[in-house]
Write a protein that holds these residues in place. Sequence first.
Motif, PDB file in Angstrom:
ATOM      1  N   UNK B 146       0.840  -1.333   0.083  1.00  0.00           N
ATOM      2  CA  UNK B 146      -0.087  -0.049  -0.002  1.00  0.00           C
ATOM      3  C   UNK B 146       0.938   1.253   0.060  1.00  0.00           C
ATOM      4  N   UNK B 147       1.845   1.262   0.852  1.00  0.00           N
ATOM      5  CA  UNK B 147       2.663   2.605   1.035  1.00  0.00           C
ATOM      6  C   UNK B 147       3.430   2.496  -0.406  1.00  0.00           C
ATOM      7  N   UNK B 148       3.999   1.631  -1.166  1.00  0.00           N
ATOM      8  CA  UNK B 148       4.595   1.714  -2.379  1.00  0.00           C
ATOM      9  C   UNK B 148       3.421   2.249  -3.354  1.00  0.00           C
ATOM     10  N   UNK B 149       2.324   1.555  -3.388  1.00  0.00           N
ATOM     11  CA  UNK B 149       1.261   1.972  -4.226  1.00  0.00           C
ATOM     12  C   UNK B 149       0.901   3.542  -4.094  1.00  0.00           C
ATOM     13  N   UNK B 150       0.727   3.911  -2.620  1.00  0.00           N
ATOM     14  CA  UNK B 150       0.469   5.277  -2.639  1.00  0.00           C
ATOM     15  C   UNK B 150       1.553   6.116  -2.991  1.00  0.00           C
ATOM     16  N   UNK B 151       2.857   5.824  -2.854  1.00  0.00           N
ATOM     17  CA  UNK B 151       3.839   6.545  -3.129  1.00  0.00           C
ATOM     18  C   UNK B 151       3.893   6.555  -4.913  1.00  0.00           C
ATOM     19  N   UNK B 152       3.615   5.508  -5.347  1.00  0.00           N
ATOM     20  CA  UNK B 152       3.640   5.462  -6.989  1.00  0.00           C
ATOM     21  C   UNK B 152       2.389   6.530  -7.442  1.00  0.00           C
ATOM     22  N   UNK B 153       1.295   6.137  -6.808  1.00  0.00           N
ATOM     23  CA  UNK B 153       0.176   6.942  -7.131  1.00  0.00           C
ATOM     24  C   UNK B 153       0.345   8.444  -7.177  1.00  0.00           C
ATOM     25  N   UNK B 154       0.969   8.910  -6.018  1.00  0.00           N
ATOM     26  CA  UNK B 154       1.534  10.408  -5.821  1.00  0.00           C
ATOM     27  C   UNK B 154       2.418  10.881  -6.767  1.00  0.00           C
ATOM     28  N   UNK B 155       3.526   9.867  -7.189  1.00  0.00           N
ATOM     29  CA  UNK B 155       4.401  10.125  -8.382  1.00  0.00           C
ATOM     30  C   UNK B 155       3.708  10.430  -9.699  1.00  0.00           C
ATOM     31  N   UNK B 156       2.792   9.405  -9.703  1.00  0.00           N
ATOM     32  CA  UNK B 156       1.978   9.746 -11.209  1.00  0.00           C
ATOM     33  C   UNK B 156       1.233  10.886 -11.232  1.00  0.00           C
ATOM     34  N   UNK B 157       0.480  11.257 -10.011  1.00  0.00           N
ATOM     35  CA  UNK B 157      -0.281  12.574 -10.057  1.00  0.00           C
ATOM     36  C   UNK B 157       0.856  13.777 -10.482  1.00  0.00           C
ATOM     37  N   UNK B 158       2.076  13.511  -9.756  1.00  0.00           N
ATOM     38  CA  UNK B 158       3.034  14.717  -9.936  1.00  0.00           C
ATOM     39  C   UNK B 158       3.621  14.760 -11.219  1.00  0.00           C
ATOM     40  N   UNK B 159       3.750  13.596 -12.013  1.00  0.00           N
ATOM     41  CA  UNK B 159       4.379  13.332 -13.176  1.00  0.00           C
ATOM     42  C   UNK B 159       3.109  13.756 -14.343  1.00  0.00           C
ATOM     43  N   UNK B 160       1.977  13.586 -13.811  1.00  0.00           N
ATOM     44  CA  UNK B 160       0.892  13.962 -14.782  1.00  0.00           C
ATOM     45  C   UNK B 160       0.657  15.650 -14.773  1.00  0.00           C
ATOM     46  N   UNK B 161       1.146  16.171 -13.809  1.00  0.00           N
ATOM     47  CA  UNK B 161       1.040  17.677 -13.283  1.00  0.00           C
ATOM     48  C   UNK B 161       2.043  18.253 -14.393  1.00  0.00           C
ATOM     49  N   UNK B 162       3.305  17.405 -14.104  1.00  0.00           N
ATOM     50  CA  UNK B 162       4.452  18.094 -14.910  1.00  0.00           C
ATOM     51  C   UNK B 162       4.276  18.016 -16.323  1.00  0.00           C
ATOM     52  N   UNK B 163       3.674  16.887 -16.738  1.00  0.00           N
ATOM     53  CA  UNK B 163       3.333  16.581 -18.036  1.00  0.00           C
ATOM     54  C   UNK B 163       2.248  17.711 -18.639  1.00  0.00           C
TER      55      UNK B 163
END
Lengths: 155, 433
Positions: B146-163
């Motif tokens: 879950x911790x990994x998934x949360x971190x990854x989801x957060x990274x994904x959101x940040x990545x999409x914002x950067x995108x």
Amino acid sequence: MTEDQIWLRQQHDRLADEIQRCRLSFAELREHRKAITAVWNDACANEMNGRFLNPMVEEAAASLESMRLQHDALVRCGSVLIEAYRSFVQASKASTAVQGHIDESAAVFRTIDSFLNQAISEMRSADGHANRADQLIDDAERAGNSAQSEASYRG
Amino acid sequence: MEVDHVVPKSLMPTLAKDFANLCYQPRSINREKSDAVARAQLRAVKIFARHGIVPSSTVDRIQQLQGFSVRAACMVMPGAVAHLKSVPPLCGFPASATDPRVIIVSLGHLIERIADWEPRADSALSTADLIQRQTAEHLTRTQALLSQAQSRAEDDVNATRRLETELANMHSRGAKEMSRAEQSMDSADGISRRSRGTSHHWRREGKFAEAWERRAEQRESKARDQVDKAQEALNRAENALSNAEAALERARHRTRPAGRDSQGKTIYEPIDTTPYENRVREIEDRVQRCESRLNTAQDWLHQATRERQAAEARVGACAQAVKLANDAEAAAASALQSAHIAMVAVERASEEHARARALAEQAGKAARLALAAVSVFAKHTTQAATFEMDAATNLQAAQNHHASSRQRSTLGSMEISWRVEQLRAFDGPINEC
């Protein structure tokens, strides 16, 4: 379901079997106690029952019930963990898709960058050609006007 | 191992507490065994009859029931089974609360049951504890996931914002380059038109200059002819003058008889040179006129030559201007071509940008999906943790109850055993005690 989840479910089933066997054994014990009340119902029996056997049976029954509740909670926990893992798989798939889209976007951005750089280069080239053409036009005017025309020659 | 009745209790309850009717059986066999009346049961009844424990008539009854289960026998031959149920043992001990041997046997069985129950309950609790820990480990691993998934989801959101940011930057840059490309195109187009106009102008001027040059050449040629003619006339006039002057000179030396002197000699006098002089003056005038005419013709020639040279220069200048204008036209065409390529590149960049936007939207959608899935994942994990905690609490309660039960059973078994020993001693002869 993953192998881990299958294994955990098997462990829970194993615990259920163990509890069931324990419950049967306990039922036999209770049955036997019930059976011997016909032959053993004197003061000693009352004392032994009151001091040891009744509390023992009550505690054992409570222990079995607690184990049953523990098993139920573990089974629910296992089921919810399976659901949780499904969500994890969904999240992972979505995350992989995000990464794929981002990678693809990065490739598209590189293409856009390349096109824009090409455009800039071509515009620079166009500006250079235009400046040269401008200069040549001025040169042509100067060259053409360096000699008098017939009209100006004649004044 | 378990203790079992040889003749089923359901068939002959009166033998249920008889030692002779008890035997050890492996647990699995005992559990699988039904209450069927088989050869073993018949053999046991025969032995009991031989030793006088049951009446011999019972053997016949049992033989009738052989092959049936007691339950089936009750339905098929209710009378026979009812009779057997009421058969009293001949030499067995009657069921009595006061019979110490019955109590000893029963309590012995009770202690055995308790002794059997205790390790079974220990084993069950041990298994429960082990599985509790395994489930807890599983939960811990899930929490790590879950911790990994949360971190990854957060990274994904940040990545999409950067995108999105990068997309906006690209859009801004694309729009700017599009504007510049349009300007460049307009500029190149303007310069192309201007160069074409210049070229056209100087080609036309060149034609005018060529026509002027031809006219100037003709004038020069004509002037040259006039100079030649004037020169020829002058030469002729000068020759005539020379001849006239020579004639005048000869005339000045010529004499003519003018009479006779006193001696009779012919007197000679110079001839009249006036005509000769007139002639010379006349030719001199003519020479002057010819010279004047020559000068005039030479002036004309000079002017015509200068004009022809000016026309030639103009032709050359126009040709040079046309050449330069042509070069300018070529350069402007190159500028136009480059601007066109730039425009095409910017348009393709715009198309790619639209593709990137679609991808960014898909990425955003997938990121939101991942976030929602992670949220559900977190909810389930929290629920699982709650259940695991409940299970742990119940396990703890089970362990506490079991410990208490174990304590009572141990003490109870010891006490009962002691009392059984006392009873056995009471029941036996003194010398056996």
